[in-house]
Design an enzyme around this catalytic site. Structure first.
Site, PDB file in Angstrom:
ATOM      1  CB  SER A  61      -1.075   0.077   1.185  1.00 17.42           C
ATOM      2  OG  SER A  61      -1.944  -0.887   0.966  1.00 17.42           O
ATOM      3  CE  LYS A  64      -3.866   1.000  -0.874  1.00 14.36           C
ATOM      4  NZ  LYS A  64      -4.677   0.378   0.170  1.00 14.36           N
ATOM      5  CE1 TYR A 189      -4.584  -0.982  -4.918  1.00 14.13           C
ATOM      6  CE2 TYR A 189      -5.231  -3.123  -4.810  1.00 14.13           C
ATOM      7  CZ  TYR A 189      -4.846  -1.921  -4.388  1.00 14.13           C
ATOM      8  OH  TYR A 189      -5.030  -1.915  -2.955  1.00 14.13           O
ATOM      9  CE1 TYR A 241      -3.847   0.590   4.667  1.00 15.74           C
ATOM     10  CE2 TYR A 241      -2.547  -0.539   6.429  1.00 15.74           C
ATOM     11  CZ  TYR A 241      -2.704  -0.302   4.865  1.00 15.74           C
ATOM     12  OH  TYR A 241      -2.060  -0.879   3.884  1.00 15.74           O
ATOM     13  CB  VAL A 259      -0.233  -5.727   4.504  1.00 19.44           C
ATOM     14  CG1 VAL A 259      -1.369  -5.007   4.931  1.00 19.44           C
ATOM     15  CG2 VAL A 259      -0.595  -6.024   2.924  1.00 19.44           C
TER      16      VAL A 259
END
Length: 305
Positions: A61, A64, A189, A241, A259
């Site tokens: 992530s 992102k 993705y 998060y 993660v």
């Protein structure tokens, strides 16, 4: 600095036993939960590392942040935030309820999975291959590492098991949030999440952001000051998060976790930081990495608040 980093890593290794490596992506379950490392990159280009800072991992992530920068470069702020919001959420990063009940018109922010998929869909290119290559080349530029590449095994593992992300993507397609071929968007993705690097690589991304979009070691501007500011702000509010508020209070540095065990942090006008520790807490953040960052923030007074 190096002595401080070595001390922080050794003093916080005890915490890795408190978490678990990610297992919902089968390939990630093969990582060593005892790994812990950190790298700091200053705006003068000096780099300091300790522990397992050269060990490779998939950034997951943290990517992102990269796709958000590309989407902003390709589409502009207004068009990006018509498709995805900029508000934090108290739900998990892969929540379906969050999208369907609370915010059916668009995902809350680009750091949760739904928002990141919508952001990835905005990356420009004439075809899938060009989009994938642009993402990779941009990552190589902002890390200063021409060897950066996708981890094929992790990519295939994510693609095979990513049914929750498929549900999110098809829901957004039905609501007109994303355009184009859903499977192609998902494929890109999954690829971006499988980008492989180490603590130095993500620390360099953090250093570029801390330098307002200018690469410290080359002086090249890759994103505008406004894009850099937007990204760092969303990292503060959403990057960890549903633990982002706690992280802001106790550590106070713009950061984005993955993660795979990485955390990329950016201290405005001071430094970029990359930490790695695949043992995760219940929120999906590196438990040892967060403790190392807390110690570094306290020792050097890095909180932006």
């Amino acid at each position: 600095m190096k002595n401080l980093l070595e001390s922080l890593v050794e003093n916080n290794r005890i915490h890795v036993s408190e978490g678990k490596v990610a297992s919902y992506i089968p390939e990630l379950s093969k990582t060593n939960p005892s790994d812990l490392g950190i790298c700091v990159v200053g705006l003068d280009g000096k780099e300091y590392g300790a522990g397992d800072f050269e060990k490779k991992f998939t950034i997951q992530s943290i990517s992102k942040v990269i796709s958000l920068m590309l989407a902003l470069l390709d589409n502009g702020k207004r068009n990006v935030f018509e498709k995805v919001g900029m508000e934090p959420t108290g739900d998990s990063f892969n929540s379906i309820v969050n999208l369907e009940v609370k915010s059916p018109d668009k995902p809350f922010n680009p750091m949760i999975n739904a928002g990141a998929i919508a952001t990835t869909a905005l990356i420009g290119g004439d075809n899938q291959e060009e989009k994938s290559e642009r993402l990779l080349e941009f990552t190589r530029k902002i890390t200063g590492n021409p060897e950066i590449n996708y981890n094929e095994q992790v990519y295939l593992s994510e693609k095979e098991t990513g049914n929750r992300n498929r549900a999110l993507a098809y829901f957004m397609k039905s609501n007109g949030i994303i355009d184009g071929n859903v499977e192609e968007i998902l494929d890109l993705y999954f690829r971006q999440c499988s980008i492989e690097g180490n603590c130095r690589d993500i620390a360099r991304i953090g250093a570029m952001l801390s330098n307002d979009g200018v690469i410290p070691w080359s002086g090249e501007r890759v994103v505008s000051r406004e894009v850099s500011r937007i990204v760092k702000t969303i990292m503060v509010t959403c990057g960890m998060y549903d633990a982002s508020g706690n992280f802001a209070v106790h550590i106070g540095i713009p950061a984005k976790s993955g993660v795979g065990g990485g955390i990329m942090a950016s201290v405005p006008r001071r430094m970029g930081i990359g930490v790695y520790g695949p043992s995760l807490d219940e929120k999906g953040n590196s438990i040892g990495g967060a403790h190392v960052l807390k110690g570094l923030s306290d020792e050097l007074d890095l909180s932006i608040f």
